[in-house]
Design a protein around this motif. Structure first.
Motif, PDB file in Angstrom:
ATOM      1  N   TRP A 382      -3.994  -1.619  -2.724  1.00 62.86           N
ATOM      2  CA  TRP A 382      -4.083  -0.571  -1.704  1.00 62.86           C
ATOM      3  C   TRP A 382      -2.673  -0.324  -1.188  1.00 62.86           C
ATOM      4  N   ALA A 383      -2.123   0.839  -1.469  1.00 69.46           N
ATOM      5  CA  ALA A 383      -0.741   1.144  -1.117  1.00 69.46           C
ATOM      6  C   ALA A 383      -0.627   2.574  -0.607  1.00 69.46           C
ATOM      7  N   GLU A 384       0.436   2.835   0.148  1.00 62.71           N
ATOM      8  CA  GLU A 384       0.641   4.158   0.745  1.00 62.71           C
ATOM      9  C   GLU A 384       0.941   5.224  -0.293  1.00 62.71           C
ATOM     10  N   GLU A 385       1.556   4.818  -1.403  1.00 65.88           N
ATOM     11  CA  GLU A 385       1.898   5.766  -2.455  1.00 65.88           C
ATOM     12  C   GLU A 385       2.134   5.001  -3.746  1.00 65.88           C
ATOM     13  N   ASN A 386       2.189   5.727  -4.846  1.00 74.79           N
ATOM     14  CA  ASN A 386       2.367   5.110  -6.158  1.00 74.79           C
ATOM     15  C   ASN A 386       3.852   5.032  -6.499  1.00 74.79           C
ATOM     16  N   THR A 387       4.517   4.055  -5.868  1.00 77.17           N
ATOM     17  CA  THR A 387       5.932   3.789  -6.121  1.00 77.17           C
ATOM     18  C   THR A 387       6.143   2.285  -6.198  1.00 77.17           C
ATOM     19  N   ARG A 388       7.285   1.896  -6.728  1.00 78.16           N
ATOM     20  CA  ARG A 388       7.573   0.463  -6.811  1.00 78.16           C
ATOM     21  C   ARG A 388       7.583  -0.184  -5.432  1.00 78.16           C
ATOM     22  N   ASP A 389       8.265   0.432  -4.482  1.00 78.03           N
ATOM     23  CA  ASP A 389       8.357  -0.158  -3.151  1.00 78.03           C
ATOM     24  C   ASP A 389       6.977  -0.371  -2.549  1.00 78.03           C
ATOM     25  N   ALA A 390       6.120   0.649  -2.620  1.00 74.75           N
ATOM     26  CA  ALA A 390       4.812   0.575  -1.972  1.00 74.75           C
ATOM     27  C   ALA A 390       3.882  -0.410  -2.671  1.00 74.75           C
ATOM     28  N   ILE A 391       3.865  -0.397  -3.991  1.00 79.36           N
ATOM     29  CA  ILE A 391       2.974  -1.300  -4.719  1.00 79.36           C
ATOM     30  C   ILE A 391       3.459  -2.741  -4.613  1.00 79.36           C
ATOM     31  N   PHE A 392       4.764  -2.956  -4.692  1.00 82.94           N
ATOM     32  CA  PHE A 392       5.294  -4.307  -4.542  1.00 82.94           C
ATOM     33  C   PHE A 392       4.973  -4.851  -3.150  1.00 82.94           C
ATOM     34  N   ALA A 393       5.099  -4.008  -2.128  1.00 84.29           N
ATOM     35  CA  ALA A 393       4.782  -4.434  -0.764  1.00 84.29           C
ATOM     36  C   ALA A 393       3.312  -4.816  -0.648  1.00 84.29           C
ATOM     37  N   ALA A 394       2.423  -4.059  -1.296  1.00 80.07           N
ATOM     38  CA  ALA A 394       0.997  -4.385  -1.272  1.00 80.07           C
ATOM     39  C   ALA A 394       0.732  -5.724  -1.950  1.00 80.07           C
ATOM     40  N   MET A 395       1.433  -5.980  -3.051  1.00 83.38           N
ATOM     41  CA  MET A 395       1.272  -7.258  -3.733  1.00 83.38           C
ATOM     42  C   MET A 395       1.761  -8.408  -2.861  1.00 83.38           C
ATOM     43  N   LYS A 396       2.869  -8.206  -2.166  1.00 84.94           N
ATOM     44  CA  LYS A 396       3.409  -9.243  -1.286  1.00 84.94           C
ATOM     45  C   LYS A 396       2.451  -9.561  -0.144  1.00 84.94           C
ATOM     46  N   ARG A 397       1.825  -8.527   0.440  1.00 83.75           N
ATOM     47  CA  ARG A 397       0.921  -8.795   1.572  1.00 83.75           C
ATOM     48  C   ARG A 397      -0.498  -9.099   1.101  1.00 83.75           C
ATOM     49  N   LYS A 398      -0.715  -9.096  -0.225  1.00 82.71           N
ATOM     50  CA  LYS A 398      -1.983  -9.499  -0.836  1.00 82.71           C
ATOM     51  C   LYS A 398      -3.115  -8.514  -0.571  1.00 82.71           C
ATOM     52  N   GLU A 399      -2.795  -7.255  -0.292  1.00 81.23           N
ATOM     53  CA  GLU A 399      -3.846  -6.260  -0.131  1.00 81.23           C
ATOM     54  C   GLU A 399      -4.220  -5.740  -1.518  1.00 81.23           C
ATOM     55  N   THR A 400      -4.830  -6.635  -2.261  1.00 83.98           N
ATOM     56  CA  THR A 400      -5.124  -6.420  -3.674  1.00 83.98           C
ATOM     57  C   THR A 400      -6.531  -6.911  -3.975  1.00 83.98           C
ATOM     58  N   TYR A 401      -7.065  -6.425  -5.074  1.00 83.86           N
ATOM     59  CA  TYR A 401      -8.311  -7.012  -5.560  1.00 83.86           C
ATOM     60  C   TYR A 401      -8.343  -6.939  -7.077  1.00 83.86           C
ATOM     61  N   SER A 402      -9.352  -7.597  -7.628  1.00 83.80           N
ATOM     62  CA  SER A 402      -9.457  -7.764  -9.070  1.00 83.80           C
ATOM     63  C   SER A 402     -10.778  -7.177  -9.537  1.00 83.80           C
ATOM     64  N   THR A 403     -10.763  -6.573 -10.724  1.00 86.60           N
ATOM     65  CA  THR A 403     -12.025  -6.150 -11.321  1.00 86.60           C
ATOM     66  C   THR A 403     -12.112  -6.685 -12.746  1.00 86.60           C
ATOM     67  N   SER A 404     -13.328  -6.650 -13.275  1.00 84.68           N
ATOM     68  CA  SER A 404     -13.544  -7.120 -14.640  1.00 84.68           C
ATOM     69  C   SER A 404     -13.142  -6.078 -15.672  1.00 84.68           C
ATOM     70  N   GLY A 405     -12.577  -4.959 -15.214  1.00 82.10           N
ATOM     71  CA  GLY A 405     -12.142  -3.895 -16.112  1.00 82.10           C
ATOM     72  C   GLY A 405     -12.632  -2.531 -15.682  1.00 82.10           C
ATOM     73  N   VAL A 406     -13.626  -2.507 -14.802  1.00 91.58           N
ATOM     74  CA  VAL A 406     -14.151  -1.248 -14.274  1.00 91.58           C
ATOM     75  C   VAL A 406     -13.356  -0.855 -13.026  1.00 91.58           C
ATOM     76  N   ARG A 407     -13.562   0.389 -12.579  1.00 90.77           N
ATOM     77  CA  ARG A 407     -12.798   0.900 -11.430  1.00 90.77           C
ATOM     78  C   ARG A 407     -13.743   1.130 -10.254  1.00 90.77           C
ATOM     79  N   ILE A 408     -14.088   0.021  -9.596  1.00 89.31           N
ATOM     80  CA  ILE A 408     -14.943   0.056  -8.413  1.00 89.31           C
ATOM     81  C   ILE A 408     -14.033   0.064  -7.180  1.00 89.31           C
TER      82      ILE A 408
END
Length: 726
Positions: A382-408
């Motif tokens: 979950w990020a503010e925009e699709n850029t390296r800075d925003a996605i890396f920041a989301a990974m650092k703060r762990k606002e992430t989730y995992s799926t088995s391959g589907v897009r839920i």
């Protein structure tokens, strides 16, 4: 290849968007992928595939991703990265510095790629590295090519690429691999840190700390912990025998905010052995050891949910928790392209499994049966925009989730002020950010008797309807940790069983004859506001959401039907079924009690306190006299549970009663004959093996009373031996 100018993209969204990506992928530039038959591709092949272009599979046919990715990283093994390609390039530094070695590698790789793999991997495993291939002047040009290709394909707003690689540490066949991500491709080291330099995660973290000081921001993602044989998430000592202490915890937290939940070699959430009350724990359980490792692998220390639980116990007992990480997923494909869907599965190991016939026939590589492999998982941020800075920041703060391959799409927030109508507000996401924390966060100081959680999910438009949303809770008390699974939202008019609390199954529309299903059951959207009904403010806890689809056919079922065969019985010690329930797992939200709140919990008895009172540990002879051939009544002082255990004279034990009641006969049979219910007395300790892990109990005598302290309970003596019968 010259790409079009980067497109303009939407203004930053403060409520954040979900972006799906790939954080684990190999091309022919990894020497094992080359050995598996992927000999012609490179990072550019993968990035074109990620963009949605048709590319050539090593098997000689075109493949295309079901839906383009939002972000991606090529993670070649740093060990001998690109050396086979360098041996075939007449202008490479390797040929100039070591012409005979390069010629030998070239001829060998062309004649038998698997032989080249065995030579290179053996040099790593035996600690005899090939010095010429470690020369920075030889490695640096390959790494620069990878960096340059990632830069070339970076299109903010369309495809975010990261400069990354895999550190491939495998001591004693135990998977300790990490993927290393750099925030900025302009700020990377000249050469990567490889497992040839050190197989020690502590040394990797030191190097990462040094990179950060040099201005190169980076993070690590552990992967395939399910293949680590208990070494990925240790609690007492690491694989070098060093204690897991505060310095270890801080270094790990600083450098590794994420772990991989699912990839082609199974899931790392949990197993039925670790979570016997979880009816969905038997999903794609992959049991195998790298590099020919033998024996029953250790489940403890290998799976994420148990690591979360152990981390809580360590926090309570020792004041630090090394396992507060979020989750992502990936592929680990060694074919440059990635199948994420059951109905678009084309293998992951080069030409070893490049046809349905090979896959359904169980073609294997290095002892890995192709029927065991599943489609890749997806990483969601979950990020503010699709850029390296925003996605890396989301990974650092762990606002992430995992799926088995589907897009839920899944949202998960925790707080103290969410009321039952929170989801009915038009700006509910904005309010959730304002009043609580998202997945990956820590609950703010308590403002109510119990925390509340907002969870929402909708179906993938191209996949199956949703069955249910669950919240998995873990907590710890006096060195013991516990888990409970709550069904919080579900489809249809089902009602939990009033006696067991268990929610009935959603049903199953799968036709195994045609390998099809229908969306006539399940829900398009599920959501709820849930309060923990059993919250104790004095105990550490975590919560994460798991979203399940209705059953659908597994790829092996689909392709067997396409070949005119029946779905195969899949051999091996893992768990694989003809149908699957695709799923998503969120990163947790943690609760840590205040010092004052901890005082509300009655403290347990510790071994140190026992010894201060004059307790003495029984030696081997005394322990044998106490238990062998007798029924022992043991009370767990944390749960109050009372167990009667018969210790046979031939090294087997049988639980004859739990809280005064006879256990289920099937359970008794498993306990009597299963390996996990054998025991031995060695070095003054009573040892049983559970889920591949040895647990040791030391018995202390104080006056005329006996107390037991079990390993992995962090210094507590949680068991009272109340009575012994002949």
């Amino acid at each position: 290849m010259i790409l079009a100018a980067s497109p303009t993209f939407a203004q930053k969204n403060p409520e954040r968007n979900v972006y799906y990506g790939e954080q684990h992928l190999h091309t022919s530039w990894s020497f094992d992928a080359y050995a598996f038959g992927d000999t012609l591709t490179g990072p550019d092949t993968f990035y074109r595939y990620a963009l949605g272009q048709s590319v050539m599979h090593p098997g000689g046919y075109k493949v295309k991703i079901s839906e383009p990715l939002d972000w991606a990283a090529d993670t070649e093994h740093s060990e001998y990265m690109g050396m086979i390609q360098e041996a075939n390039d007449p202008n490479s530094p390797l040929i100039k510095k070591a012409p005979f070695l390069a010629k030998t590698l070239k001829i060998g790789s062309q004649k038998d790629p698997m032989l080249a793999f065995k030579v290179l991997s053996a040099s790593i495993a035996k600690g005899h590295p090939i010095a010429e291939m470690l020369d920075p002047d030889v490695i640096a040009p390959v790494w620069k090519k990878i960096v340059d290709i990632a830069e070339e394909y970076y299109q903010p707003g369309k495809l975010t690429t990261f400069c990354a690689y895999e550190w491939t540490s495998t001591p004693n066949s135990s998977n300790l691999h990490r993927n290393i991500f750099f925030k900025d491709c302009a700020k990377v080291p000249r050469v990567p840190f490889s497992a040839i330099t050190s197989t020690d995660p502590v040394e990797l973290w030191k190097w990462m700390d040094g990179q950060r000081k040099a201005g190169n921001e980076l993070l690590a993602i552990s992967h395939n912990s399910n293949l680590s044989n208990g070494h990925m998430f240790p609690t007492e000592v690491d694989d070098k025998g060093r204690p897991i202490d505060r310095a270890y915890a801080e270094a790990r937290l600083r450098n590794e905010p994420l772990a991989e939940m699912k990839q082609v070699k199974g899931q790392s959430e949990t197993t039925p052995l670790l979570s016997p009350n979880d009816e969905f724990a038997g999903y794609e359980v992959f049991v195998w050891q790298l590099l020919g490792g033998k024996g029953t692998p250790n489940n403890y220390g290998s799976y994420i949910r148990q690591a979360y639980k152990d981390g809580l116990a360590m926090q309570d007992a020792r004041g630090y928790n090394p396992y507060k990480f979020g989750v992502v997923s990936g592929s680990d494909s060694h074919v440059s392209v990635v199948p994420y869907r059951q109905n678009n599965f084309f293998g992951v190991h080069g030409t070893v499994d490049d046809t349905p016939e090979k896959r359904i026939s169980g073609a294997s590589v290095l002892g890995l049966n192709s029927l065991w492999v599943s489609p890749a998982g997806l990483s969601a941020v979950w990020a503010e925009e699709n850029t390296r800075d925003a996605i890396f920041a989301a990974m650092k703060r762990k606002e992430t989730y995992s799926t088995s391959g589907v897009r839920i799409p899944v949202r998960f927030f925790g707080g103290w002020e969410f009321d039952p109508v929170a989801l009915k507000q038009k700006d509910w996401v904005k309010n959730c950010y304002a009043k609580g924390v998202p997945m990956g966060g820590d609950l703010l100081p308590a403002k109510a008797k119990a925390p509340t959680f907002v969870v929402w999910a909708t179906k993938d438009p191209t996949s199956a309807n949703l069955d249910r949303i669950q919240i998995i809770k873990g907590w710890s008390k006096n060195g013991q940790s516990f888990e409970r699974i709550y069904d919080v939202a579900w489809s249809g008019k089902r009602e939990p069983d009033p006696a067991t609390g268990k929610l009935p199954a959603v049903g199953n529309t799968v036709n195994l004859t045609s390998a099809t299903y229908t969306n006539t059951i399940g829900a398009v959207e599920l959501k709820t506001v849930w309060a923990d009904p059993e919250f104790d403010p004095g105990l550490d806890a975590f919560y994460y959401a798991r979203v399940l689809e209705i059953p659908t056919p597994r790829w092996s079922t689909i392709q067997a039907v396409q070949l005119g065969r029946v779905p195969p019985d899949i051999p091996g010690p893992g768990i694989y079924t003809a149908t699957v329930q695709e799923r998503a797992w969120t990163s947790p939200i943690w609760y840590t009690p205040s010092a004052e709140a901890r005082k509300s919990v009655e403290p347990g008895l510790t071994v140190a306190e026992l010894k201060q009172k004059g307790a003495v540990a029984l030696d081997g002879a005394q322990l044998k006299h106490l238990v062998v051939g007798k029924t022992v009544r043991v009370r767990n002082t944390v749960t109050g549970g009372l167990y009667e255990i018969l210790y046979g004279t031939e090294g087997q034990r049988l639980i004859t009663a739990v809280n005064g009641k006879t256990p289920d006969l099937n359970l008794m049979g498993d306990m009597m004959h299963g390996l996990q219910n054998q025991y031995e007395i060695r070095n003054g300790r009573l040892i049983t093996n559970i889920a591949g892990a040895p647990f040791e109990v030391t018995v202390y005598k104080l006056g005329n009373k006996y107390y037991g302290a079990r390993s992995n309970e962090f210094g507590y003596a949680n068991y009272e031996v109340n009575q012994v019968e002949e």
